[in-house]
Motif scaffolding. Sequence first.
Motif, PDB file in Angstrom:
ATOM      1  N   SER A  59       0.823  -1.221   0.000  1.00 36.33           N
ATOM      2  CA  SER A  59       0.000   0.000   0.000  1.00 36.33           C
ATOM      3  C   SER A  59       0.855   1.269   0.000  1.00 36.33           C
ATOM      4  CB  SER A  59      -1.005  -0.007   1.162  1.00 36.33           C
ATOM      5  OG  SER A  59      -0.315  -0.103   2.374  1.00 36.33           O
TER       6      SER A  59
ATOM      7  N   ASP B 208       4.305  -6.096   5.837  1.00 34.73           N
ATOM      8  CA  ASP B 208       4.390  -7.175   6.838  1.00 34.73           C
ATOM      9  C   ASP B 208       3.710  -8.439   6.328  1.00 34.73           C
ATOM     10  OD1 ASP B 208       2.097  -5.521   7.026  1.00 34.73           O
ATOM     11  OD2 ASP B 208       1.638  -6.223   9.046  1.00 34.73           O
ATOM     12  N   GLY B 209       2.545  -8.271   5.697  1.00 36.77           N
ATOM     13  CA  GLY B 209       1.832  -9.446   5.180  1.00 36.77           C
ATOM     14  C   GLY B 209       2.657 -10.161   4.121  1.00 36.77           C
ATOM     15  N   SER B 210       3.267  -9.406   3.248  1.00 35.81           N
ATOM     16  CA  SER B 210       4.069  -9.997   2.182  1.00 35.81           C
ATOM     17  C   SER B 210       5.316 -10.677   2.743  1.00 35.81           C
ATOM     18  CB  SER B 210       4.481  -8.924   1.173  1.00 35.81           C
ATOM     19  OG  SER B 210       3.332  -8.319   0.632  1.00 35.81           O
TER      20      SER B 210
ATOM     21  N   GLN C 153      -1.394  -5.242   9.253  1.00 41.25           N
ATOM     22  CA  GLN C 153      -2.616  -5.635   8.534  1.00 41.25           C
ATOM     23  C   GLN C 153      -2.317  -5.814   7.048  1.00 41.25           C
ATOM     24  OE1 GLN C 153      -5.143  -1.971   7.452  1.00 41.25           O
ATOM     25  NE2 GLN C 153      -4.364  -1.474   9.481  1.00 41.25           N
TER      26      GLN C 153
ATOM     27  N   ARG D  29      -3.284  -4.007   4.582  1.00 38.81           N
ATOM     28  CA  ARG D  29      -3.976  -2.721   4.411  1.00 38.81           C
ATOM     29  C   ARG D  29      -4.647  -2.607   3.034  1.00 38.81           C
ATOM     30  NH1 ARG D  29      -0.993   2.472   6.331  1.00 38.81           N
ATOM     31  NH2 ARG D  29      -1.767   1.681   8.311  1.00 38.81           N
ATOM     32  N   THR D  30      -3.949  -3.080   2.006  1.00 37.48           N
ATOM     33  CA  THR D  30      -4.514  -2.990   0.661  1.00 37.48           C
ATOM     34  C   THR D  30      -5.860  -3.688   0.585  1.00 37.48           C
ATOM     35  OG1 THR D  30      -2.277  -3.160  -0.120  1.00 37.48           O
ATOM     36  CG2 THR D  30      -3.980  -3.421  -1.775  1.00 37.48           C
TER      37      THR D  30
END
Length: 573
Positions: free
Chosen positions: A416, A467-469, A496, A498-499
């Motif tokens: 994001s 962080d998710g990636s 999170q 976020r995207t």
Amino acid sequence: LVTTFGVPARRGRDVVYDYLHDVGVRYVFGVPGTNEVPLIDGTSVLRLGRERIEYVPCLHENIAVGAAMGYARGSGLPGVVELHVTPGIAHGIGNLYNAYKSHVPIVVLCAQQHSELLLLESDLVQIARQFTKWAHEVRIPSELPLVMQRAFKEAMTPPTQPVFVAIPWDFTIATVDVPEPDPTRPLVTRVCSASTGDEQALTELGRRLLQAKTPMIVAGDGVGAAGAWEELGALAAQLGAPVYSASHSSRMNFPSRSLRWQGELPQTQKDMRATFGAHEVVFLCGYNSQAPVLVFQHEHGSLIPADVQQLYLHDDPWEIGKNGVGEVAVLGDIKKSLPLISAAVDRLATEADRARLKATDHALTDQGAARAAAQTAYRTAICSRGADAPLMGENVADALDRLLPKPFTIVNEAVSDAAAIRQYLDYSAPQDYFFGAGGSLGFSMPASIGFKLALRDTRTVVNVVGDGSALFYPHTWWTTFKRDLAILTIVVNNHQYRTLVRGVAAVGAVCDWHPTDDKLAYLHLESPATSFVQLASAFGIAAERVDRLGDSTQRSRAGSRRSPRATRSCSRS
Ligand SMILES: Cc1ncc(C[n+]2csc(CCOP(=O)(O)OP(=O)(O)O)c2C)c(N)n1
Ligand SMILES: [Mg+2]
């Protein structure tokens, strides 16, 4: 063992390595299984007058494919991976898809089961075919030379893309009647494909651009691949035309500091249509179109409105006019063909045209200067929120711009915050930047390994990742540590996806659909609060957490010899 030629017998895997040596690759990435051991062991066979090829072990096949993708982009050579049978290739599909969409040449070698057990196994070619330019399973050991030459030839010939070769593992240890190659002669065909496009068509393209009141240019990955910043920049300046980058560009296809650059195309159907709709002619140059919007509603019309004339130049015939009719469409080398368009514009322009174009370009660059000033003001504001202010993703982009020494390569998966990473930094060349055009997450940590192996001490490699990636393949750090690679990984940690949170809101606005459970707990990563510092430390990587703005201004030590492996985890962004 001797062959019928009376020379020492060679094994199938030695033939495979003949081709790797011929193209000059230095590394093979993979995850071992018993099937692959003979192939991997091939790296131990030293060749007279040849540099050693090294095996780089990874802990997941998608890490190996991602690393090969980065190596290919960083070195300009094909990336090579050795994958395990069925589950191995299945694990590698995400990054194979990214490589396919980003036009990265990768040769995937997959060790199929023993040739007499094939009927019990899966159809590997069927798995790989849709993400590769060519996929084949070797049928007899003597076929290996032909297949290997064709595989590398296909991977390296524009439009470059991955290829797939399955080899029943017993063929790799079988004797083959192929003599040692003569090092003075090539084993792989290098197709010289840099042909200039048809001159008449290029003149017509120039004429249409000249006649348009406000032409617009979209620069795709073909521009970066051809190294054609200068040529496209000259045409944009000549026409006073704004230049957008294609959505999901895998390279920087136009200089980020150019006053004519507008960033990547907008991400919604409405905004995309409005952008194109403001122009009567669009020149799509080296443009690879791919699902650029989240929601598409047919009744609202095509992304490029029907009354906008589309003009194309690309070296990839599939991409030309893929999703719309090209009224003038030219196949040809982008770097060589662009100057012919400029020359045609110059030739055809009257004095009145020249004055008009000049005025248009003045207005465009004035707007660009105003945009740049607004960006500077915004950056100053977000950086002046006080030392205790929580970090934003944009602060990371700003800090990188101020602190990162050139030359650098940025591997951008800060989902994001990706636009700020593109826009705030001053890139010097298309290869200073990489993004996985397929959008399959978990590409950047693996790709950074390949970039660093290819670029060594010539460049600082920085991976900026959400962080998710980052949580897809944090065990990439195992290989980073093993190979002692100086890579700065910055995890932009907003706790999170976020995207996706924004995506749900966008779907709500466009489709009037809202989730029953609006807490969206499955899009949040706060609990457990993953410690990236601990995660990195577990793999031997030095790491620190940066929470506040005041802490982000210190120069990072990564890339220096004293601190070869470092990670920054930016929280509360
Ligand atoms: C392999 C794969 N699985 C799932 C997705 C869907 N997806 C798109 S964006 C996203 C979240 C990214 O989160 P993060 O890296 O934290 O970036 P942020 O949006 O928070 O900046 C996910 C899971 C994907 N693109 N690829
Ligand atoms: Mg996130």
